[in-house]
Design an enzyme around this catalytic site. Structure first.
Site, short mmCIF file in Angstrom:
data_model
loop_
_atom_site.label_atom_id
_atom_site.label_comp_id
_atom_site.label_asym_id
_atom_site.label_seq_id
_atom_site.Cartn_x
_atom_site.Cartn_y
_atom_site.Cartn_z
N CYS A 1 0.87 -1.17 0.00
CA CYS A 1 0.00 0.00 0.00
C CYS A 1 0.91 1.22 0.00
CB CYS A 1 -0.86 0.00 1.26
SG CYS A 1 -1.78 -1.51 1.48
N ARG B 1 1.23 2.24 -5.89
CA ARG B 1 1.55 1.13 -4.97
C ARG B 1 0.31 0.32 -4.63
NH1 ARG B 1 6.36 1.58 -2.31
NH2 ARG B 1 5.57 0.36 -0.57
N TRP C 1 -3.68 -1.73 -1.41
CA TRP C 1 -3.72 -2.93 -2.22
C TRP C 1 -4.16 -4.03 -1.27
CZ3 TRP C 1 -1.51 -7.85 -2.60
CH2 TRP C 1 -1.70 -8.49 -3.82
N ASN D 1 1.02 -0.28 6.19
CA ASN D 1 1.42 -1.00 4.97
C ASN D 1 2.16 -2.24 5.41
OD1 ASN D 1 2.22 -1.82 2.42
ND2 ASN D 1 4.05 -0.53 2.44
N GLY D 2 1.71 -3.41 4.93
CA GLY D 2 2.38 -4.66 5.29
C GLY D 2 1.35 -5.72 5.63
N GLU E 1 9.18 -11.75 -21.44
CA GLU E 1 8.87 -10.40 -20.94
C GLU E 1 7.72 -9.80 -21.75
OE1 GLU E 1 9.17 -8.59 -18.53
OE2 GLU E 1 8.90 -6.53 -19.21
N LYS F 1 4.22 -8.45 -20.21
CA LYS F 1 3.72 -7.08 -20.46
C LYS F 1 2.30 -7.13 -20.99
CE LYS F 1 5.96 -4.76 -18.64
NZ LYS F 1 6.76 -5.65 -17.89
N GLU G 1 -0.25 -8.33 -18.32
CA GLU G 1 -0.52 -7.52 -17.13
C GLU G 1 -1.20 -6.20 -17.45
OE1 GLU G 1 2.78 -6.13 -14.77
OE2 GLU G 1 4.14 -6.21 -16.45
N HIS H 1 7.53 -29.21 -29.22
CA HIS H 1 7.38 -30.20 -28.14
C HIS H 1 6.05 -30.06 -27.43
CE1 HIS H 1 11.53 -31.47 -28.67
NE2 HIS H 1 11.85 -30.19 -28.75
N LYS I 1 2.60 -1.78 -7.81
CA LYS I 1 3.96 -1.58 -8.31
C LYS I 1 4.98 -2.30 -7.45
CE LYS I 1 7.15 0.15 -10.90
NZ LYS I 1 7.29 -0.38 -12.28
C1 AGP Z 1 6.60 -6.06 -14.05
O1 AGP Z 1 5.97 -5.39 -15.14
C2 AGP Z 1 5.69 -6.25 -12.89
N1 AGP Z 1 5.12 -5.04 -12.46
C3 AGP Z 1 6.27 -7.10 -11.79
O2 AGP Z 1 6.48 -8.38 -12.35
C4 AGP Z 1 7.62 -6.63 -11.15
O3 AGP Z 1 8.65 -6.74 -12.09
C5 AGP Z 1 7.93 -7.56 -9.97
O4 AGP Z 1 6.90 -7.43 -9.02
C6 AGP Z 1 9.28 -7.26 -9.30
O5 AGP Z 1 9.26 -5.97 -8.76
P1 AGP Z 1 10.67 -5.35 -8.27
O6 AGP Z 1 11.54 -5.20 -9.49
O7 AGP Z 1 10.31 -4.02 -7.66
O8 AGP Z 1 11.26 -6.30 -7.27
#
Ligand code: AGP
Length: 610
Positions: free
Chosen positions: A2, A27, A74, A98-99, A482, A486, A489, A505, A605
């Site tokens: 959060c 966040r 979050w 937060n946590g 990757e 992208k 997500e 395979h 994030k």
């Molecule tokens: C990537 O687009 C995502 N938002 C997510 O996979 C992110 O890379 C992952 O949570 C790791 O975050 P960090 O690099 O802050 O550790």
């Protein structure tokens, strides 16, 4: 994961806190709330959904208030409802958190036996009532906080205000980020510096186990035993401007475009007069000659950066390199050699990812050398490391990581080159040739960025497909992974990345004319074999979009489109340049699908819970 923020000082606090929440919204954005203390009264406004839903409710708060705390959530415990939104109230106080409190259930049961009633399903409300119970029994808020945090297990950054002490905000930090911003006769706190960097560049990063009393003109910090701690001030480099969109429609688009500049800044930071800055690459802080194995651990996109790094790191250093998801690593009881023989490298944009941080602490306990590549100075992972590289990517606000990824890939590669140099495994002429191409990398990035319009038009044709495959070989395989992440997500389309050689395979059973396949096919050592795989796909009517040389007629004859992408000699640089195309493709498909690109559903994030 959060975002928390607060202010105490002579100014009206509501707009300051609300604007700080806007900076923290990346966040988490399931719900938001603000509590203020004014004339001995605590007032709370909170609402489910995005921060904008809270704005109309701010009028209910006393506009003259000068002490306020805010939270954007979050959800970890309980649905994103208004009742579960923070701040949570109890006897004479309001609290944000937060946590995750891991022992909240037994604490809640204890309070319920004493007659406490709960309005929410959250772990945070349990802490609020523990504090309320102490304050009602006559404890000062500061003493109540000191006592209650001893009972909490898990991760927390807490902020509380109480009408029993209208001159201070009380803070506690354990396992979740919490930083104080020092102003002139005013003070701030936040989950990270973006919360208050518009107001002050002077920061104090609280450490685990520390509490603080934040007054308008004073900051007092103490440890679990109550011993005073001298605040260590850090001048932060991030400006408000660098965290704003600067005219782009989305943070993600801005951050994709920033990549040329980030590559330049990273190069200038770590390459001086055609030689590597071993100090800046953290190589003087570890004992390389002891290292017999390397484990790279990370999550999500950062994990893919680690997978890309392995291709060069293992062969260049002659040391076995394992790349593993942080959420798996610790629980499989990995073979870690003590006395510094194993080096564990964490890659993390935020420096706060709980899974990654937990692995570092585990490895440290086993006597490993700890290294990290982070984008946030003084973040928990950065502070936990023996040696580290601070990326020069600047604030990455978009939840989908873009510039941080390419920066991580470059930093890991430069570290590898520096390590090879230290170990005497890199010939000067090889280094010179690589650094020569590195100087041109921003130009190649700009060429890749030039494909934006082409990709936007292509997205118009592709955005309604329900499934995608991404394929590549070598480092391009990692970029395929990757690219699939992208797309998943931010557009919510199901997408998978595969090694091109793996299709036959099993996955090729998915291929028909309804399946778009993005093939990353630069003119590298894997080109011929990838081309054969593309022919196998076309033989099954797969719709192939290549990322490669637009003048390649053979490729053009096979594919429905080619996204132009330059080819480079250095595999790591090629991976970086190819990434731009998959970033744009995901972005423009998401735009066409109308999803929230900067704040995709269900995500945040910084994942600071396990
Ligand atoms: C990537 O687009 C995502 N938002 C997510 O996979 C992110 O890379 C992952 O949570 C790791 O975050 P960090 O690099 O802050 O550790």
């Amino acid at each position: 994961m959060c975002g928390i923020i607060g202010y105490i000082g002579p100014k009206k606090c509501i707009d300051i806190v609300f604007d700080g929440l806007k900076k923290m919204e990346y966040r988490g954005y399931d719900s938001a709330g603000i509590a203020v203390l004014h004339e001995g009264q605590i007032s709370i406004s909170k609402e489910s959904g995005k921060l904008e839903n809270l704005r109309p409710l701010l009028e209910q708060l006393p506009s003259e208030a000068h002490i306020g705390i805010g939270h954007t959530r979050w959800a970890t415990h309980g649905l994103p409802t208004r009742d579960n939104a923070h701040p949570h109230a109890s006897e004479k106080l309001a609290l944000i958190h937060n946590g995750i409190i891991e022992n909240y259930k037994e604490l809640k049961a204890e309070l319920q036996k004493k007659g406490f009633h709960f309005r929410s399903e959250t772990d945070t409300e349990v802490v609020a009532h523990l504090l309320g119970e102490r304050i009602k029994a006559g404890d000062h808020p500061r003493d109540a906080l000191n006592k209650v945090i001893l009972r909490l297990e898990g991760a927390f950054s807490l902020a509380l205000i109480s009408d029993q002490d209208p001159h201070f905000i009380y803070l506690a930090k354990q396992g979740s980020p919490l930083v104080i911003g020092l102003g002139k006769d005013e003070n701030f706190f936040g989950s990270d510096v973006t919360a208050f960097c518009a107001h002050t560049q002077k920061a104090v990063f609280l450490q685990d186990g520390e509490c603080a009393a934040l007054g308008a003109k004073s900051v007092e910090i103490w440890d679990r035993q109550g011993h005073p701690i001298q605040p260590k001030t850090t001048m932060i480099q991030w400006s408000a401007a660098s965290a704003d969109k600067q005219g782009y429609r989305h943070y993600m688009l801005k951050e994709i475009h920033e990549q040329s500049g980030v590559i330049s800044k990273t190069t200038h930071a770590f390459v001086k007069d055609s030689s590597l800055d071993l100090e800046g690459l953290g190589l003087n802080s570890i004992e390389l000659n002891k290292v017999r194995s390397i484990h790279i651990i990370a999550c999500g996109t950062a994990y893919y950066a680690g997978m890309t790094a392995k291709y060069a790191m293992e062969t260049t250093l002659g040391i076995p390199v394992n790349v593993e998801l942080a959420s798996e690593f610790r629980y499989r009881n990995p073979l870690l050699m003590g006395e510094g023989q194993t080096l564990v490298m964490a890659i993390s944009q935020s420096g706060e990812t709980a899974d990654t941080l937990a692995c570092l602490k585990h490895a440290k306990d086993k006597g490993c050398q700890i290294f990290s590549i982070c984008n946030v100075a003084y973040s928990s992972i950065h502070r936990e490391s023996h040696g580290s590289i601070l990326m020069h990517a600047g604030p990455e606000i978009g939840v989908a990581s873009t510039k941080a990824f390419t920066s991580q890939v470059l930093c890991a590669y430069l570290w590898t080159l520096g390590a090879a140099q230290k170990l005497g495994r890199l010939h000067a002429e090889d280094l010179s040739s690589i650094l020569q191409e590195l100087k041109s990398l921003p130009i190649y990035m700009d060429k890749a960025l030039n494909a934006e319009e082409h990709i936007a038009e292509l997205a118009n044709k592709l955005y309604e497909y329900p499934n995608f495959l991404f394929v590549g070989r070598g480092p391009s395989y990692i970029i395929a992974l990757e690219g699939a992440l992208k797309l998943k997500e931010i557009s919510y389309i199901h997408a998978e990345g595969y090694a091109a050689g793996e299709l036959k395979h099993g996955p090729i059973a998915l291929v028909d004319k309804h399946m778009p396949i993005v093939a990353i096919v630069p003119k590298d050592q894997y080109y011929d074999k990838t081309l054969s795989n593309i022919e196998e796909i076309c033989a099954r009517e797969g719709q192939v979009i290549a990322i490669g040389d637009e003048k390649d007629q053979h490729l053009r004859d096979l594919c429905i489109d080619i996204i132009p992408c330059p080819s480079l000699k250095t595999p790591c640089f090629q991976a970086i340049v190819s990434t731009v195309a998959v970033q744009f493709l995901a972005y423009y498909i998401a735009i066409k699908r109308g999803t929230d690109v900067d704040q995709p559903r269900n995500l945040a994030k910084s994942v600071t819970v396990e």
